[in-house]
Motif scaffolding. Sequence first.
Motif, PDB file in Angstrom:
ATOM      1  N   GLY A 271       0.908  -1.072  -0.050  1.00  0.00           N
ATOM      2  CA  GLY A 271      -0.036   0.137  -0.064  1.00  0.00           C
ATOM      3  C   GLY A 271       0.808   1.360  -0.027  1.00  0.00           C
ATOM      4  N   ASP A 272       2.111   1.333   0.296  1.00  0.00           N
ATOM      5  CA  ASP A 272       3.097   2.370   0.415  1.00  0.00           C
ATOM      6  C   ASP A 272       4.313   2.144  -0.349  1.00  0.00           C
ATOM      7  OD1 ASP A 272       1.674   4.164   1.862  1.00  0.00           O
ATOM      8  OD2 ASP A 272       2.139   2.813   3.807  1.00  0.00           O
ATOM      9  N   SER A 273       4.341   1.037  -1.481  1.00  0.00           N
ATOM     10  CA  SER A 273       5.449   0.897  -2.237  1.00  0.00           C
ATOM     11  C   SER A 273       4.854   0.668  -3.775  1.00  0.00           C
ATOM     12  CB  SER A 273       6.003  -0.574  -1.683  1.00  0.00           C
ATOM     13  OG  SER A 273       6.388  -0.474  -0.299  1.00  0.00           O
ATOM     14  N   TRP A 274       5.831   1.396  -4.540  1.00  0.00           N
ATOM     15  CA  TRP A 274       5.236   1.395  -5.790  1.00  0.00           C
ATOM     16  C   TRP A 274       6.248   1.221  -6.782  1.00  0.00           C
ATOM     17  CZ3 TRP A 274       0.153   2.223  -5.947  1.00  0.00           C
ATOM     18  CH2 TRP A 274      -0.377   2.784  -4.772  1.00  0.00           C
ATOM     19  N   ALA A 275       5.725   0.567  -7.974  1.00  0.00           N
ATOM     20  CA  ALA A 275       6.899   0.050  -9.087  1.00  0.00           C
ATOM     21  C   ALA A 275       6.440   0.783 -10.308  1.00  0.00           C
ATOM     22  CB  ALA A 275       6.742  -1.418  -9.313  1.00  0.00           C
TER      23      ALA A 275
END
Length: 337
Positions: A194-198
């Motif tokens: 929910g707080d990590s993005w690729a």
Amino acid sequence: MHEHGAITEPAIQAPVALVAPDGTLNRAAVGWATQPIIDTSGLGAGRGRNKRWEYWNVVTPTHILAATVSAIDYACVPEVWVLDRETGEEWGKAGAVIPPRGAVLAPSLEEGSSSMRSEGLSIDIDEVPGGTRIRAEIAGASFDVVAALPEGHERLALVVPWSDTRFQYTVKDVARPATGTLRIGSDEFQLPAGDSWAVLDHGRGRWPYSIAWNWGAGSGRACGRVIGVQVGARWTAGTGVSENAFFVDGVMHKIHGETSWDYDPHNWRRPWRVRGGGFDAVFTPFHVKHSQTNFGVLAGRTDQCFGEWAGTFRTATGEEICFEGITGWAEDVRNRW
């Protein structure tokens, strides 16, 4: 550069091959789409000007991770990089492999695996149920991340025509929810869901020898919505298409025409401003990554600034979307390759 409000870039409506049987650009492929519907398997390799790559970047609240698999016909240029956002400490391994060896690149996006093996470095990119798995390892650091592909999630697929023999297909895919594990030395970090993005930069094309570009991307949550920023400049100028788009909850809003970029190449940490087509944002860097290569025929310089985007975007229907705290990067790149 200025804003071209009247331009409407051509949309690609159905799957199509990037190249014609004779290896030249298939003009029916020129334009943009919201899914990677371009078949690049006919591009081949070994023609001297081909560039093929997968670049994945993953932003977490504590770290930034990156992995590159690339083959540019006469070299492979892999990289694995990890940044500790709090301390600024970096772990990285990069370099040109000449003659090219050790790289495997899928013929088309999501139609096979990509990987790299070279001294002190390994990368594996595999399609898995629900997304893409990215694994990378160098001395002192490794990560194993899945970039989820939510149902209906849109991305910018774009074919840029310089000429019938020089062209690029790029997929810029931002705000992919990421989960997984990062290891640094004996420490293990779980990527907070929910707080990590690729973000993916997928490239297949045949490039001019000398080129310069700007690229900016960002992912995050603002005002209860998932925001994705995707902007570019210089390399597409005069081609009739641009790599500018804004994403809200996985839905792409195409920004037509060029964006204007205002930044100080003598002070990379000064805020940048990018405007055009309803997009107006300030990018504030917190870390600068400098890369330089010079192998004679192959030379380049990348100044990639990591930071946060804040601004507004006005949709085609007039809705104004405000955003801030969207973590990502903006870069200035010059290549002779």
